[in-house]
Every structure is written in C-alpha cells, then in structure tokens.
Motif scaffolding. Structure first.
Motif, PDB file in Angstrom:
ATOM      1  N   ASP A  59       3.136  34.871   0.895  1.00  0.00           N
ATOM      2  CA  ASP A  59       2.481  33.901   1.756  1.00  0.00           C
ATOM      3  C   ASP A  59       1.494  33.121   0.898  1.00  0.00           C
ATOM      4  O   ASP A  59       0.897  33.661  -0.031  1.00  0.00           O
ATOM      5  CB  ASP A  59       1.758  34.641   2.892  1.00  0.00           C
ATOM      6  CG  ASP A  59       1.204  33.722   3.966  1.00  0.00           C
ATOM      7  OD1 ASP A  59       1.757  33.718   5.077  1.00  0.00           O
ATOM      8  OD2 ASP A  59       0.203  33.014   3.708  1.00  0.00           O
ATOM      9  N   TYR A  60       1.317  31.834   1.224  1.00  0.00           N
ATOM     10  CA  TYR A  60       0.443  30.975   0.420  1.00  0.00           C
ATOM     11  C   TYR A  60      -0.957  30.829   1.007  1.00  0.00           C
ATOM     12  O   TYR A  60      -1.747  30.032   0.507  1.00  0.00           O
ATOM     13  CB  TYR A  60       1.083  29.592   0.258  1.00  0.00           C
ATOM     14  CG  TYR A  60       2.321  29.615  -0.593  1.00  0.00           C
ATOM     15  CD1 TYR A  60       2.249  29.688  -1.977  1.00  0.00           C
ATOM     16  CD2 TYR A  60       3.588  29.580  -0.004  1.00  0.00           C
ATOM     17  CE1 TYR A  60       3.385  29.728  -2.758  1.00  0.00           C
ATOM     18  CE2 TYR A  60       4.734  29.610  -0.779  1.00  0.00           C
ATOM     19  CZ  TYR A  60       4.624  29.683  -2.157  1.00  0.00           C
ATOM     20  OH  TYR A  60       5.766  29.721  -2.928  1.00  0.00           O
ATOM     21  N   PRO A 117     -10.350  25.835   2.747  1.00  0.00           N
ATOM     22  CA  PRO A 117      -9.524  25.318   1.647  1.00  0.00           C
ATOM     23  C   PRO A 117      -8.321  24.539   2.164  1.00  0.00           C
ATOM     24  O   PRO A 117      -8.073  24.449   3.378  1.00  0.00           O
ATOM     25  CB  PRO A 117      -9.067  26.599   0.961  1.00  0.00           C
ATOM     26  CG  PRO A 117      -8.921  27.568   2.101  1.00  0.00           C
ATOM     27  CD  PRO A 117     -10.029  27.231   3.066  1.00  0.00           C
ATOM     28  N   ALA A 118      -7.572  23.986   1.244  1.00  0.00           N
ATOM     29  CA  ALA A 118      -6.230  23.475   1.512  1.00  0.00           C
ATOM     30  C   ALA A 118      -5.260  24.467   0.876  1.00  0.00           C
ATOM     31  O   ALA A 118      -5.248  24.641  -0.342  1.00  0.00           O
ATOM     32  CB  ALA A 118      -6.043  22.088   0.932  1.00  0.00           C
ATOM     33  N   TYR A 119      -4.484  25.165   1.708  1.00  0.00           N
ATOM     34  CA  TYR A 119      -3.476  26.095   1.207  1.00  0.00           C
ATOM     35  C   TYR A 119      -2.175  25.335   0.972  1.00  0.00           C
ATOM     36  O   TYR A 119      -1.883  24.356   1.679  1.00  0.00           O
ATOM     37  CB  TYR A 119      -3.206  27.207   2.224  1.00  0.00           C
ATOM     38  CG  TYR A 119      -4.364  28.125   2.503  1.00  0.00           C
ATOM     39  CD1 TYR A 119      -4.901  28.939   1.508  1.00  0.00           C
ATOM     40  CD2 TYR A 119      -4.919  28.217   3.775  1.00  0.00           C
ATOM     41  CE1 TYR A 119      -5.954  29.811   1.776  1.00  0.00           C
ATOM     42  CE2 TYR A 119      -5.970  29.085   4.056  1.00  0.00           C
ATOM     43  CZ  TYR A 119      -6.480  29.875   3.054  1.00  0.00           C
ATOM     44  OH  TYR A 119      -7.522  30.724   3.309  1.00  0.00           O
ATOM     45  N   GLY A 120      -1.376  25.780  -0.002  1.00  0.00           N
ATOM     46  CA  GLY A 120      -0.104  25.114  -0.199  1.00  0.00           C
ATOM     47  C   GLY A 120       0.832  25.864  -1.120  1.00  0.00           C
ATOM     48  O   GLY A 120       0.415  26.699  -1.926  1.00  0.00           O
ATOM     49  N   GLY A 121       2.111  25.557  -0.976  1.00  0.00           N
ATOM     50  CA  GLY A 121       3.136  26.128  -1.830  1.00  0.00           C
ATOM     51  C   GLY A 121       4.406  25.295  -1.754  1.00  0.00           C
ATOM     52  O   GLY A 121       4.575  24.467  -0.847  1.00  0.00           O
ATOM     53  N   PHE A 122       5.294  25.503  -2.716  1.00  0.00           N
ATOM     54  CA  PHE A 122       6.564  24.785  -2.776  1.00  0.00           C
ATOM     55  C   PHE A 122       7.722  25.712  -2.433  1.00  0.00           C
ATOM     56  O   PHE A 122       7.696  26.906  -2.760  1.00  0.00           O
ATOM     57  CB  PHE A 122       6.805  24.226  -4.185  1.00  0.00           C
ATOM     58  CG  PHE A 122       5.968  23.029  -4.539  1.00  0.00           C
ATOM     59  CD1 PHE A 122       6.384  21.753  -4.187  1.00  0.00           C
ATOM     60  CD2 PHE A 122       4.771  23.179  -5.221  1.00  0.00           C
ATOM     61  CE1 PHE A 122       5.616  20.645  -4.512  1.00  0.00           C
ATOM     62  CE2 PHE A 122       3.993  22.082  -5.556  1.00  0.00           C
ATOM     63  CZ  PHE A 122       4.416  20.805  -5.204  1.00  0.00           C
ATOM     64  N   GLY A 152      11.501  29.989   7.140  1.00  0.00           N
ATOM     65  CA  GLY A 152      10.808  31.144   6.571  1.00  0.00           C
ATOM     66  C   GLY A 152      10.765  31.166   5.063  1.00  0.00           C
ATOM     67  O   GLY A 152      10.394  32.174   4.462  1.00  0.00           O
ATOM     68  N   ARG A 153      11.125  30.041   4.423  1.00  0.00           N
ATOM     69  CA  ARG A 153      11.043  29.963   2.962  1.00  0.00           C
ATOM     70  C   ARG A 153       9.607  29.786   2.478  1.00  0.00           C
ATOM     71  O   ARG A 153       9.243  30.261   1.405  1.00  0.00           O
ATOM     72  CB  ARG A 153      11.914  28.818   2.441  1.00  0.00           C
ATOM     73  CG  ARG A 153      13.393  29.101   2.520  1.00  0.00           C
ATOM     74  CD  ARG A 153      14.241  27.884   2.196  1.00  0.00           C
ATOM     75  NE  ARG A 153      15.658  28.230   2.163  1.00  0.00           N
ATOM     76  CZ  ARG A 153      16.407  28.374   3.245  1.00  0.00           C
ATOM     77  NH1 ARG A 153      15.867  28.179   4.442  1.00  0.00           N
ATOM     78  NH2 ARG A 153      17.689  28.708   3.153  1.00  0.00           N
ATOM     79  N   GLY A 154       8.806  29.098   3.271  1.00  0.00           N
ATOM     80  CA  GLY A 154       7.391  28.934   2.954  1.00  0.00           C
ATOM     81  C   GLY A 154       6.557  29.406   4.124  1.00  0.00           C
ATOM     82  O   GLY A 154       6.798  29.002   5.263  1.00  0.00           O
ATOM     83  N   CYS A 155       5.577  30.283   3.861  1.00  0.00           N
ATOM     84  CA  CYS A 155       4.738  30.846   4.920  1.00  0.00           C
ATOM     85  C   CYS A 155       3.270  30.686   4.546  1.00  0.00           C
ATOM     86  O   CYS A 155       2.894  30.938   3.401  1.00  0.00           O
ATOM     87  CB  CYS A 155       5.048  32.323   5.139  1.00  0.00           C
ATOM     88  SG  CYS A 155       6.797  32.687   5.461  1.00  0.00           S
ATOM     89  N   ILE A 156       2.463  30.279   5.523  1.00  0.00           N
ATOM     90  CA  ILE A 156       1.034  30.099   5.288  1.00  0.00           C
ATOM     91  C   ILE A 156       0.254  30.634   6.491  1.00  0.00           C
ATOM     92  O   ILE A 156       0.416  30.149   7.613  1.00  0.00           O
ATOM     93  CB  ILE A 156       0.656  28.624   5.053  1.00  0.00           C
ATOM     94  CG1 ILE A 156       1.392  28.059   3.837  1.00  0.00           C
ATOM     95  CG2 ILE A 156      -0.852  28.489   4.862  1.00  0.00           C
ATOM     96  CD1 ILE A 156       1.097  26.589   3.550  1.00  0.00           C
ATOM     97  N   MET A 157      -0.580  31.628   6.227  1.00  0.00           N
ATOM     98  CA  MET A 157      -1.510  32.164   7.218  1.00  0.00           C
ATOM     99  C   MET A 157      -2.888  31.570   6.966  1.00  0.00           C
ATOM    100  O   MET A 157      -3.333  31.501   5.813  1.00  0.00           O
ATOM    101  CB  MET A 157      -1.570  33.689   7.100  1.00  0.00           C
ATOM    102  CG  MET A 157      -2.607  34.356   7.963  1.00  0.00           C
ATOM    103  SD  MET A 157      -2.125  34.324   9.700  1.00  0.00           S
ATOM    104  CE  MET A 157      -3.423  35.327  10.426  1.00  0.00           C
TER     105      MET A 157
END
Length: 339
Positions: free
Chosen positions: A70-71, A256-261, A290-295
């Motif tokens: 998770d990102y 913050p700003a959360y993020g992922g690719f 479900g490839r990218g998850c952010i809590m």
C-alpha cells in the motif's frame, strides 16, 4: 531494519489463497513481506523447502523500487488463510496523523484497515488486493449514474448518499490514449513528489481524473483521489494519488500527498477503475482492480459537525475527455461485530 515479517504462498492466476499447513502445489510462488521505512514492501519468488532458501524472482538493489502493499498510511500488515472461503486475507495498522493531545481526548489511537483479500496477478509479477466481500453487506441506498462524459474542467457532484460513510465504485473510460505524456522512470523513486508537483489542479494530457471527497461547501477542505496516465516504452503507467494537503483546516496535522505507480495494458482495455471506501477519518482506495492501494487518514473540520454532509465529486482536469460508463455509490451502515 525489517519488522512485521510475513511469508505465504500464492498461485498465479488464482484469486484463491493457499493453506501453508498443507502441501503447496507445483508452480506456486512465495511472498516475503517486510515492514521497513514506514511502509510494507514485498518480494515474489521461489521457496526451496529442502534447502530452506527463498530466492526472489527479481533482485533490485534500491529498496525504494521494491513492490509495496500500500502507498499510504498502512503498516505492520499480517495475513492469514481463511479456510472456510479458501482465500488469504490481509489487514494492517493505520496510525493517527493528528496530535497526541487529540489521541488523549479521544481515548484511543490507531485503527485496522478494512480486511482485504490478497492474491497474485495472472502475470505473476505483483499482488492484487480487494476489500473482503462481507463489506458489501453494509451497503445501503445505492445510487447509479451511467454514460457521464467529463471534459476538461468538469466537476460532477455525487449526491444521495452519506458521504462520511460511503463505498464508491467508478469506471473511467479513456476516449483516446494518444495524449498520454511520456513516462520518466526516475519518478518511480519518489511517486509522492510527482503527486505534489502534478496535483489534481494541474492540467495534463490524460488526467488528472478521479474523486474529490470530504469537501467543504467552499472547497477550502477537500481530499483528492486521482489518476494520471503516462506512456512508457513498454506499456502505460498509471500514477495514483491521494492528496491530503488541503484535507483539513486544523493545525498540526500530517497531510501528505501519497502516491504510487502501477502498469496497465490500455491498448487492450481502455479503462481505469477506482473503488474508495470512506469511514469518517479513514479513506481507503483501490485503483486498477487492486493494483494500486492507498490508505489515508483525514480530519476535516466538517467531520466534527455530524449535521454537516461534506460534498463528493467526480472530476476530470485532463485535455482528453473521459467517459464514466458506470458510477455506483452506497451509504455504509455501521458494522456489527459478531463473536
């Protein structure tokens, strides 16, 4: 330092779990998950039972490029095998990001994430996650919109649900992928930086598009969950962001700003999906199936007033029009724990 280790078997192409106490089928992979650098990372590889050795499929020296569960605000996760439904379930700790004095006033601090089913993608390269199906039993008051068209600058309000406790599923259909901006591999080292610099207000080729949630009447408070589409040499890279920098007017918060690719084959299917679960201070999003998850944890002033319903919008700030063939949203009941 590695902590909160987890080690379990997975089978490519199957969303079912594997029981570690039984014989592991041929062709199965193993996942080694570790908590480090305030995030849960993992490796996929092969476990040699006779030698008691785990060999990762890919060895990457720079830990910043390791795969992440998770990102966002998601740590110390642990999985277990659910023998009744034949699935592997994972959940994690999400700590508070307001002040210690707030914790004392509440009398508690920290929550569990929504339990997720976790399995290996058909290509065997990454894990996929989705909220356990039991969550859907809490849904009520469904609203449904179809055939929306979002041009550059469009903002469509989602009404008719409890926006403080909601479950939202949206499919974004890309009308063209020719306007995707080029992808810079160096962005993988710091995806949150890209989310900060190319936020939801910065116009792009394809995107940003997504959700604005927990928004005050004047938009002074709001949280953005959004995507941008980039073209790499091999495929298309999707930047997924949850930007909390304007989420609250309260001082002393960590916003913050959360993020992922994550990677998608948009030549095959020109669609990017999002599912976001909102439970007051908890915002949990699942991109691309479900490839990218952010809590994330958010504390808008509007949450203090139970009579005030924050606004929720779907938006597009990219040059390319984005269609929404399906938007479904529900209010969510409180869970009743049965022991």
């Amino acid at each position: 330092m590695w902590e909160c280790l987890d080690f379990f078997a997975v089978l490519s192409g199957s969303n079912g779990g594997l029981d570690m106490s039984s014989a592991i089928p041929n062709g199965a992979k193993h996942v080694l998950k570790m908590g480090m650098d305030y995030s849960d990372k993992y490796m996929i590889g092969v476990y040699d039972l006779k030698r008691d050795v785990f060999v990762p499929d890919t060895v990457i020296d720079d830990y910043r490029l390791w795969l992440r569960i998770d990102y966002g605000n998601f740590y110390a996760s642990k999985s277990f095998f659910d023998s009744k439904h034949g699935r592997r379930i994972i959940w994690a700790w999400s700590n508070e990001t307001d002040t210690s004095s707030d914790d004392v006033a509440k009398g508690w601090a920290g929550i569990h994430s929504i339990p997720r089913t976790i399995w290996l993608d058909s290509d065997g390269k990454q894990l996929l996650q989705w909220p356990v199906e039991e969550i859907e039993s809490l849904r009520r008051n469904e609203i449904n919109h179809q055939g929306l068209e979002l041009n550059k600058g469009d903002l469509f309000e989602i009404k008719g649900i409890d926006t403080l406790q909601a479950d939202v599923e949206i499919d974004f259909e890309l009308t063209s992928i020719d306007d995707a901006e080029p992808f810079d591999p160096s962005w993988l080292l710091d995806a949150p930086k890209q989310c900060r610099e190319a936020d939801a207000s910065v116009h792009g080729g394809i995107g940003p598009f997504g959700l604005v949630i927990l928004a005050s009447d004047n938009m002074e408070e709001h949280t953005d969950v959004h995507f941008r589409v980039y073209k790499s040499q091999q495929n298309y890279m999707i930047l997924m962001c949850t930007d909390l920098r304007r989420s609250s007017l309260r001082p002393g918060l960590y916003t913050p700003a959360y993020g992922g690719f994550f990677e998608l084959d948009l030549e095959k299917e020109r669609k990017v999906s999002i599912r976001t679960l909102i439970d007051r201070s908890a915002v949990e999003s699942f991109g691309g199936g479900g490839r990218g998850c952010i809590m994330a944890r958010v504390y808008p002033v509007s949450l203090v007033d139970d009579d005030h319903q924050p606004h929720m919008y779907v938006f597009n700030n990219g040059s390319t029009m984005v269609r929404v063939p399906q938007l479904r949203a529900w209010s969510m009941k409180r869970a009743q724990v049965s022991v």
